[in-house]
Design a protein around this motif. Structure first.
Motif, PDB file in Angstrom:
ATOM      1  N   ARG A 243       0.845  -1.190   0.000  1.00 57.41           N
ATOM      2  CA  ARG A 243       0.000   0.000   0.000  1.00 57.41           C
ATOM      3  C   ARG A 243       0.879   1.238   0.000  1.00 57.41           C
ATOM      4  O   ARG A 243       2.063   1.190   0.366  1.00 57.41           O
ATOM      5  CB  ARG A 243      -0.937   0.008   1.215  1.00 57.41           C
ATOM      6  N   VAL A 244       0.300   2.335  -0.434  1.00 54.79           N
ATOM      7  CA  VAL A 244       1.007   3.611  -0.445  1.00 54.79           C
ATOM      8  C   VAL A 244       0.984   4.200   0.968  1.00 54.79           C
ATOM      9  O   VAL A 244      -0.073   4.285   1.593  1.00 54.79           O
ATOM     10  CB  VAL A 244       0.351   4.593  -1.435  1.00 54.79           C
ATOM     11  N   THR A 247       3.759  10.133  -0.374  1.00 52.08           N
ATOM     12  CA  THR A 247       4.336  10.385  -1.685  1.00 52.08           C
ATOM     13  C   THR A 247       5.674   9.679  -1.830  1.00 52.08           C
ATOM     14  O   THR A 247       6.594   9.892  -1.021  1.00 52.08           O
ATOM     15  CB  THR A 247       4.514  11.894  -1.915  1.00 52.08           C
ATOM     16  N   ASP A 248       5.758   8.793  -2.817  1.00 61.72           N
ATOM     17  CA  ASP A 248       6.974   8.047  -3.150  1.00 61.72           C
ATOM     18  C   ASP A 248       7.466   7.134  -2.027  1.00 61.72           C
ATOM     19  O   ASP A 248       8.667   6.826  -1.938  1.00 61.72           O
ATOM     20  CB  ASP A 248       8.114   9.003  -3.571  1.00 61.72           C
ATOM     21  N   ILE A 250       6.224   3.367  -0.115  1.00 55.42           N
ATOM     22  CA  ILE A 250       5.259   2.261  -0.073  1.00 55.42           C
ATOM     23  C   ILE A 250       5.625   1.310   1.054  1.00 55.42           C
ATOM     24  O   ILE A 250       6.790   1.230   1.483  1.00 55.42           O
ATOM     25  CB  ILE A 250       5.206   1.495  -1.411  1.00 55.42           C
ATOM     26  N   THR A 261       5.189   6.998  -6.666  1.00 56.24           N
ATOM     27  CA  THR A 261       3.772   6.702  -6.455  1.00 56.24           C
ATOM     28  C   THR A 261       2.867   7.512  -7.379  1.00 56.24           C
ATOM     29  O   THR A 261       1.670   7.243  -7.457  1.00 56.24           O
ATOM     30  CB  THR A 261       3.386   6.985  -4.997  1.00 56.24           C
ATOM     31  N   ARG A 264      -1.031   8.436  -6.791  1.00 51.79           N
ATOM     32  CA  ARG A 264      -1.714   7.545  -5.843  1.00 51.79           C
ATOM     33  C   ARG A 264      -1.743   8.177  -4.456  1.00 51.79           C
ATOM     34  O   ARG A 264      -0.817   8.894  -4.065  1.00 51.79           O
ATOM     35  CB  ARG A 264      -1.012   6.191  -5.806  1.00 51.79           C
ATOM     36  N   ILE A 270      -1.604  -1.393  -3.780  1.00 54.68           N
ATOM     37  CA  ILE A 270      -0.806  -1.475  -5.007  1.00 54.68           C
ATOM     38  C   ILE A 270      -0.120  -2.842  -5.069  1.00 54.68           C
ATOM     39  O   ILE A 270      -0.142  -3.614  -4.106  1.00 54.68           O
ATOM     40  CB  ILE A 270       0.271  -0.362  -5.077  1.00 54.68           C
ATOM     41  N   LEU A 339       4.900   0.344  -9.958  1.00 52.32           N
ATOM     42  CA  LEU A 339       3.703   0.148  -9.158  1.00 52.32           C
ATOM     43  C   LEU A 339       2.495  -0.101 -10.063  1.00 52.32           C
ATOM     44  O   LEU A 339       2.304   0.581 -11.064  1.00 52.32           O
ATOM     45  CB  LEU A 339       3.434   1.363  -8.266  1.00 52.32           C
ATOM     46  N   ASP A 341      -1.771  -0.850  -9.972  1.00 55.78           N
ATOM     47  CA  ASP A 341      -2.951  -0.754  -9.105  1.00 55.78           C
ATOM     48  C   ASP A 341      -3.534  -2.128  -8.864  1.00 55.78           C
ATOM     49  O   ASP A 341      -3.577  -2.989  -9.762  1.00 55.78           O
ATOM     50  CB  ASP A 341      -4.009   0.142  -9.757  1.00 55.78           C
TER      51      ASP A 341
END
Length: 342
Positions: A243-244, A247-248, A250, A261, A264, A270, A339, A341
């Motif tokens: 998962r995120v 920003t950038d 995970i 990312t 997202r 993800i 990445l 979805d």
């Protein structure tokens, strides 16, 4: 001489197998390779284009003309089969000239054209030979010359290299591609060999369960797969769910990694795709995405070794390849994590 499919669907009687709403175009002079797992609809597509199977909905057009009601012999399509389908009672020259003779071309001009095509495929010296005296690669080139002899509006290649030894497959693959370009043949290639598809095609179509998952350049298919299904089928990879976080950043459960990312949002599910050639072993300094662990199963491949790298907490190993094995750590640069979805 484009070959176009518009909402093409077909079901084998009593089943759900076939093709579902396919729409794409093979442009004039283009080679599109069609790949996918068994039962994805690859061979069905060729049979519908050639006229060997009928009863579809939607449209197949060749140079703007709908093929629905055209019999096989009126479609002006050249086809090269996996098993060559040459005539053992005819010599090489007569095999190439066969389609021209069926079209009532006189013997002298048909032989002259066949001889020119044998020159193009590098088999002039074999014109008088029996096809049974030729190697598999030579027979395949005869089959290609025969398919091109009728000046087809489209060329269909059905697993053309599958029956050949690996030692000559690569060389003949390059020869077929060179000849296809020289004749500017609008070509649809069906193959189960991903390397063959990526090496030969202008674009690659990935099918699954009769549906078109992605149609793009070989580079994009490999480096920018549109879905997890494409990523799992094309090439070797390791795909981890996650998962995120921000920003950038995970979270894969066993590790937090830096990766682009894009748009997202935090909390979004993800899948993180990593190719084995992008795994760095024992990277110096303190690089991003450093993962410690141990080496598992190893496969020596000559130029490189492919191996499993077990990271504590991960539910499967990370597939990697390099000339040497890591001592205790690997990393994957952020730009090499793709990445997808969920």
């Amino acid at each position: 001489m484009s070959l176009a499919f518009h909402q093409l669907s077909y079901n084998y009687p009593g089943t759900r197998q076939g093709l579902k709403d396919l729409s794409f175009t093979v442009n004039s002079g283009e080679l599109i390779a069609v790949i996918g797992p068994s039962g994805s609809g690859k061979s069905t597509l060729l049979k519908l284009v050639s006229g060997l199977t009928s009863g579809h909905s939607g449209h197949i057009t060749l140079h703007g003309q709908d093929l629905a009601n055209k019999p096989v012999h009126e479609r002006n399509i050249g086809m090269v089969f996996q098993n060559y389908a040459l005539f053992p009672h005819l010599n090489v020259l007569d095999n190439v000239a066969y389609g021209l003779r069926l079209r009532k071309m006189a013997k002298a001009p048909s032989h002259a054209k066949a001889a020119a095509l044998l020159e193009a495929v590098g088999l002039s010296a074999f014109a008088d030979r029996a096809v049974t005296q030729l190697s598999g690669g030579q027979q395949q080139r005869v089959a290609l010359a025969r398919a091109l002899a009728i000046d087809p509006q489209a060329l269909l290649l059905d697993e053309p290299l599958a029956a050949l030894d690996a030692s000559i497959r690569g060389h003949l693959r390059d020869q077929i591609r060179e000849i296809q370009k020289r004749f500017n043949a609008t070509t649809l290639l069906v193959t189960h060999d991903q390397e063959e598809a990526l090496a030969m095609a202008d674009r690659v179509a990935v099918l699954k369960d009769g549906c078109l998952l992605q149609l793009s350049t070989p580079k994009d298919i490999y480096e920018q797969p549109a879905s997890t299904a494409v990523a799992q089928f094309v090439g070797l990879s390791t795909i981890f769910p996650g998962r995120v976080l921000s920003t950038d950043l995970i979270d894969l459960g066993f590790a937090r990694l830096v990766a682009p990312t894009h748009k997202r949002v935090p909390g979004q599910s993800i899948h993180a795709l990593m190719r084995p050639e992008h795994v760095q072993i024992d990277p110096p300094g303190n690089p991003a995405n450093l993962m410690t662990g141990r080496v598992g199963a190893q496969r020596y491949l000559g130029a490189v070794s492919r191996f499993d790298f077990h990271v504590p907490g991960a539910d499967k190993p990370l597939l990697a390849e390099s000339r040497e094995l890591p001592r205790h750590a690997v990393s994957v640069a952020p730009e090499h994590i793709r990445l997808l979805d969920s």
